[in-house]
Design an enzyme around this catalytic site. Structure first.
Site, PDB file in Angstrom:
ATOM      1  N   GLU A  21       0.836  -1.208   0.000  1.00 60.52           N
ATOM      2  CA  GLU A  21       0.000   0.000   0.000  1.00 60.52           C
ATOM      3  C   GLU A  21       0.868   1.255   0.000  1.00 60.52           C
ATOM      4  O   GLU A  21       0.523   2.263  -0.613  1.00 60.52           O
ATOM      5  CB  GLU A  21      -0.919   0.014   1.221  1.00 60.52           C
ATOM      6  N   TYR A  53     -13.585  26.800  -0.611  1.00 61.90           N
ATOM      7  CA  TYR A  53     -13.455  25.342  -0.694  1.00 61.90           C
ATOM      8  C   TYR A  53     -12.280  24.954  -1.561  1.00 61.90           C
ATOM      9  O   TYR A  53     -11.671  23.909  -1.350  1.00 61.90           O
ATOM     10  CB  TYR A  53     -14.761  24.663  -1.135  1.00 61.90           C
ATOM     11  N   GLU A  73      -7.285   6.320  10.361  1.00 61.68           N
ATOM     12  CA  GLU A  73      -7.669   7.081  11.549  1.00 61.68           C
ATOM     13  C   GLU A  73      -6.699   8.244  11.762  1.00 61.68           C
ATOM     14  O   GLU A  73      -7.115   9.373  12.023  1.00 61.68           O
ATOM     15  CB  GLU A  73      -7.677   6.177  12.787  1.00 61.68           C
ATOM     16  N   LYS A  99     -11.703   4.365   2.104  1.00 64.81           N
ATOM     17  CA  LYS A  99     -10.628   3.594   1.473  1.00 64.81           C
ATOM     18  C   LYS A  99     -11.285   2.497   0.629  1.00 64.81           C
ATOM     19  O   LYS A  99     -11.491   1.376   1.076  1.00 64.81           O
ATOM     20  CB  LYS A  99      -9.728   3.014   2.573  1.00 64.81           C
TER      21      LYS A  99
END
Length: 122
Positions: A21, A53, A73, A99
């Site tokens: 990953e 934004y 997290e 994810k």
């Protein structure tokens, strides 16, 4: 309380527990709700009177891709913290980090964390 909503923001990055990953990377998707007071911007029609934004997207992209983390997290926390640190007008952030390509042997749309962080007032 007024809200600015950024939904489905896709950013390619290198986070995850597994070594592949961090080597190959993958797409992550943000849904972000910024709690702000937009009354002044509603009257003035001036971007200077609100939270841009476009600028928030730049901030999220910068902080999210600057390092490699194991856990989403942690990624969600540092992203929410940076939004609160950089934009004084934001009272609260509701951030969902998805994810969709998590290395889990199952059929799913995405794995995600949702955090809500508020500005600490003295």
């Amino acid at each position: 309380m007024d809200k600015i909503i950024i939904k489905g923001l896709k950013i390619f990055a290198y986070h995850g527990v597994n070594p592949e990953e961090k080597e190959k990377g993958q797409n992550f998707i943000f849904d972000i709700i910024l709690y702000v007071n937009i009354n002044k911007a509603c009257r003035s029609d001036n971007v200077e009177d609100t939270v841009s934004y476009a600028n928030v997207v730049k901030t999220v992209r910068k902080i999210f891709t600057s390092e490699k983390y194991n856990l989403i997290e942690k990624c969600a926390q540092i992203t929410a913290d940076e939004i609160l640190n950089e934009y004084d007008e934001v009272f609260k952030v509701d951030l969902t980090l998805k994810k969709p390509q998590a290395p889990v042997n199952a059929d799913f749309d995405y794995m995600a964390v949702n955090i809500i962080r508020s500005r600490v007032t003295d």
